[in-house]
Write a protein that holds these residues in place. Sequence first.
Motif, short mmCIF file in Angstrom:
data_model
loop_
_atom_site.label_atom_id
_atom_site.label_comp_id
_atom_site.label_asym_id
_atom_site.label_seq_id
_atom_site.Cartn_x
_atom_site.Cartn_y
_atom_site.Cartn_z
N THR A 39 7.27 -9.08 -15.09
CA THR A 39 7.24 -7.63 -15.30
C THR A 39 5.87 -7.05 -14.96
O THR A 39 5.77 -5.98 -14.35
N VAL A 40 4.81 -7.75 -15.35
CA VAL A 40 3.45 -7.27 -15.03
C VAL A 40 3.27 -7.21 -13.52
O VAL A 40 2.77 -6.22 -12.97
N ARG A 41 3.65 -8.28 -12.83
CA ARG A 41 3.49 -8.31 -11.37
C ARG A 41 4.32 -7.22 -10.70
O ARG A 41 3.84 -6.55 -9.77
N ALA A 42 5.54 -7.03 -11.17
CA ALA A 42 6.41 -6.01 -10.58
C ALA A 42 5.83 -4.61 -10.80
O ALA A 42 5.88 -3.76 -9.91
N THR A 43 5.28 -4.37 -12.00
CA THR A 43 4.68 -3.07 -12.30
C THR A 43 3.49 -2.80 -11.40
O THR A 43 3.31 -1.71 -10.87
N MET A 44 2.63 -3.81 -11.23
CA MET A 44 1.45 -3.66 -10.37
C MET A 44 1.86 -3.34 -8.93
O MET A 44 1.30 -2.44 -8.29
N LEU A 45 2.83 -4.07 -8.40
CA LEU A 45 3.28 -3.84 -7.03
C LEU A 45 3.97 -2.49 -6.88
O LEU A 45 3.80 -1.80 -5.87
N GLN A 46 4.72 -2.10 -7.89
CA GLN A 46 5.41 -0.81 -7.83
C GLN A 46 4.42 0.34 -7.79
O GLN A 46 4.60 1.31 -7.04
N GLN A 47 3.35 0.25 -8.58
CA GLN A 47 2.40 1.36 -8.66
C GLN A 47 1.35 1.34 -7.54
O GLN A 47 0.82 2.39 -7.18
N HIS A 48 1.05 0.17 -6.99
CA HIS A 48 -0.05 0.09 -6.03
C HIS A 48 0.29 -0.64 -4.73
O HIS A 48 -0.51 -0.62 -3.80
N GLY A 49 1.43 -1.29 -4.68
CA GLY A 49 1.76 -2.11 -3.52
C GLY A 49 1.82 -1.35 -2.21
O GLY A 49 1.20 -1.75 -1.21
N ASP A 50 2.56 -0.25 -2.17
CA ASP A 50 2.70 0.49 -0.91
C ASP A 50 1.36 1.03 -0.41
O ASP A 50 1.06 0.97 0.78
N ALA A 51 0.56 1.55 -1.34
CA ALA A 51 -0.74 2.08 -0.94
C ALA A 51 -1.63 0.98 -0.39
O ALA A 51 -2.34 1.17 0.61
#
Length: 401
Positions: A39-51
Amino acid sequence: MSRPLSARRFAALLSALATGAALAVAPSATAAETDLATTVRATMLQQHGDALKRQWDTQTLREPLFEPTRTSGAWVFGSTTIPLAHGQEHGAPHMALFLARKERSAWRVELDGTAGFAALAAQAPSGVLSDGEKRTFAANQNNRAQALAPTGLGLPWPVNVAWWMGGGPHGNSGSSRPFSSIDFNGGDGRVLSAGNGRVYKSCVVGRSALVKVVHDNGYSTTYYHMYNLTTLADGSAVRTGTYLGNIGNELPCGGSSSGAHVHFSLLRGNTHVSVNGMTIGGWTFYEGSQAYGGYAQRGSTRVSVGGRVTNYGGGGTTLPTGTVDAGPNSTVNLRSGPGLSHSVEGTVADGAVVAIACTSRGETVEGVWGSTNLWNRLEDGKWISDGFVDTGSNEPVAADC
């Protein structure tokens, strides 16, 4: 130094807290830990991955690190970092603090720099976040809307000392935008906190890590490539000038470095912001037409890349003060710790003005105004009971130690 819990230690700690048993190394990660890490990894990627994909010009990112450091019941606190992409030569990894709470069968995860994190932090038990950390996170969130170009921050070395600006404004990954970062080197190589706040480390590898200071004025700063890091535990109060590490060529989470320096970055929460037009250390920084160019301006003085920049401090970041009141005596004893059982380390005169670095609860003392267990640690590391210091308040006026 406080180090992140490994997966095995974290699993054991969750089990011990749940059963009240002594801490033991578990043979494998628990389902609860696996779910939280996911969940932590998914949250990090969701909020910052695309940028980050856009900034790093890559289609794939390395898996975010999961570094829990504290747990209490259904609560966990720690950090997560996306290492630089393979082949990415410049810049620094991207870090965020996380706070998680188990709600029924799922984890709620919030990253610092968001309203959700501030709200969850206010509810966290003391075993996960200290009262001082809660105040810092709340102030950082509340002050973000008022953050101005004069940041109130200094440069990360001693005041009135000049360092070299080896790399002008550039992205956290070289040419990526925003141009949030500047490279510095010089002096004795000791990197100091640019302002008051709380210190955290992520991507701890050997003698290095990515270091972050969360300031109460709405900004955060990060420091990369350092070694011989501060031994302060994560969440410790720091002030302007607190030692963080030495400039170096360390790459705990990727990148490159051809000469010892500190990669210094400006953020709001965990989002990088441009330093263009920002005043730091008495200088206003301006970006050039390309990354690593630009200059620093102070009045009519301009310093280009390769020149020396003197740190004139941030202003507005001085420590809170109090006036010593010894009652019928001429001096008050200073102690080696927060209590009368600690050794006497000298005295301070009645009427002296003292700067308070941080505060702690300790032994109760009958002071000039009655009983108190509040103790103030001064700039030189010595302690004085708040019962003999007039700060204008019965509550702490500085961060928790």
